[in-house]
Design an enzyme around this catalytic site. Structure first.
Site, PDB file in Angstrom:
ATOM      1  N   GLN A 118      24.293 -57.652  12.906  1.00  0.00           N
ATOM      2  CA  GLN A 118      25.179 -57.576  14.214  1.00  0.00           C
ATOM      3  C   GLN A 118      26.632 -58.631  13.761  1.00  0.00           C
ATOM      4  O   GLN A 118      26.699 -59.627  13.233  1.00  0.00           O
ATOM      5  CB  GLN A 118      24.764 -58.537  15.337  1.00  0.00           C
ATOM      6  N   TYR A 160      33.418 -62.141  23.209  1.00  0.00           N
ATOM      7  CA  TYR A 160      34.133 -62.213  21.828  1.00  0.00           C
ATOM      8  C   TYR A 160      35.148 -61.090  21.840  1.00  0.00           C
ATOM      9  O   TYR A 160      35.344 -60.318  22.576  1.00  0.00           O
ATOM     10  CB  TYR A 160      32.892 -62.272  20.846  1.00  0.00           C
ATOM     11  N   GLY A 173      14.932 -61.638  23.632  1.00  0.00           N
ATOM     12  CA  GLY A 173      15.535 -62.751  23.210  1.00  0.00           C
ATOM     13  C   GLY A 173      14.827 -63.736  23.065  1.00  0.00           C
ATOM     14  O   GLY A 173      14.054 -64.132  21.829  1.00  0.00           O
TER      15      GLY A 173
END
Length: 364
Positions: free
Chosen positions: A99, A182, A317
């Site tokens: 990622q 982000y 997650g």
């Protein structure tokens, strides 16, 4: 759980099941270089049955990230460190994507890596995010007003080089981190992007940055390119009005679909990521929706999503973080009984990095 344990073709790669491990910030690298404890962490989860592992966010350039000890992929030592990890993950039977990540305005000029980089904190516009706290910097400062980047193609070139480096490091593909406030998300969101050039204004212009990066990734990796977005997320002071959100992400996903990506990962809404200011939720709270995924039996929900065709696969997650053998547990019907070690979730200076990282027990 039969549907979850069928193979799935992603791009040119076939993964053995539809249980993916989502990108999870862990802050255990040696400065910015992957190390042996990271190797152990990823191999544990590969052996635990992850069909596809997506790494924690990997920085494309040196910068003052919110998270210390975040790994990078801009120099040879980092490539070599990741190569050890990808080789071991493949040997254990899993596939792994990198990622790729740039934090944009949520970096800090006093962070050690930002000082070493010798450049300003860059963002689409000179607009500070509200809130934030850099606990690893003296005084625990908050976000600062960033410098508007004059030419976004500079960042696009850095993303492409990171993809080239990821290929050299043996990754099966790359995922663009377009979520959680982000830099890619900052370009997408009308509250953080006030540009009046071709990179801002309309949904078509605000999605240009993400789409141009994806095109560069496809040049490097062919179909083995993915995108993660969080249209409902409020983390890092994100959140447009509902119609703007629909128009922007609708255009992004329609255009991304034309590129033949291996997958798009949609982060579910999580109220815990909504920012608070003066005791009140931020602007995105007005469009909060019911979290349909927050059910006691999340693995059952995953089976329903995949079995119905609504999703090709499901990423977990926190459950992967606390259960290195998660896929095996789901397949065998075993309980998820490891509590998160929040004290050491992101490590701590002077503390054994294995705590809360590689010390979670596997099922008997």
């Amino acid at each position: 759980m039969s549907t979850l344990f069928t193979p799935l073709k992603l791009g040119s790669t076939t993964i053995p099941n539809r249980i993916g491990m989502s990108a999870l910030t862990r802050s255990r690298s040696s400065a910015t270089v992957p190390n042996e404890i990271m190797l152990k962490y990823y191999v544990q989860r590969a052996k635990g049955g992850a069909g596809l592992i997506v790494t924690e966010g990997v920085l494309i350039t040196r910068q003052g990230t919110e998270w210390p000890q975040a790994p990078g992929l801009w120099e040879k030592a980092q490539i070599d460190g990741w190569k050890k990890i990808t080789d071991a993950v493949h040997e254990a039977g899993s596939k792994i994507y990198a990622q790729l990540w740039h934090v944009g305005r949520v970096a800090h000029p006093n962070a050690p890596e930002q000082i070493a980089a010798g450049v300003p904190v860059y963002a689409p516009s000179a607009l500070s995010a509200r809130g934030g706290k850099f606990r690893f910097i003296s005084g625990e400062p908050g976000y600062v007003t960033p410098t508007e980047i004059a030419d976004p193609t500079v960042l696009i070139a850095q993303f492409k080089q990171a993809a080239i480096n990821a290929k050299e490091a043996g990754f099966d593909g790359v995922e663009l981190h377009g979520a959680n406030g982000y830099v890619v998300h900052q370009f997408l969101d009308s509250t953080s992007n006030h540009r009046t050039d071709k990179w801002g204004g309309s949904p078509e212009n605000r999605t240009r940055f993400a789409l141009e990066i994806l095109k560069e990734f496809v040049e490097v990796y062919g179909p083995n390119v993915a995108l993660k977005v969080s249209p409902a997320g409020g983390y890092n002071d994100m959140g447009m009005p509902l119609q703007d959100t629909i128009d922007t992400f609708g255009h992004l996903l329609r255009e991304a679909d034309k590129l033949g990506l291996s997958y798009v990962a949609l982060a579910r809404y999580n109220p815990y990521l909504d920012m608070e200011f003066d005791g009140k939720k931020a602007r995105h709270a007005a469009r909060r929706r019911r979290d349909v995924h927050a059910l006691p039996e999340k693995d059952r929900r995953a089976e329903e999503l995949v079995g119905s065709g609504k999703a090709a696969g499901v990423f977990f997650g926190m459950n992967w973080l606390t259960h290195p053998d998660l896929a095996r547990r789901i397949k065998d019907g075993k309980k998820l009984d490891n509590a998160p070690d929040y004290m050491h979730l992101y490590g701590a200076e002077g503390v054994d990095p294995a705590l809360g990282y590689t010390d979670y027990k596997e099922a008997a």
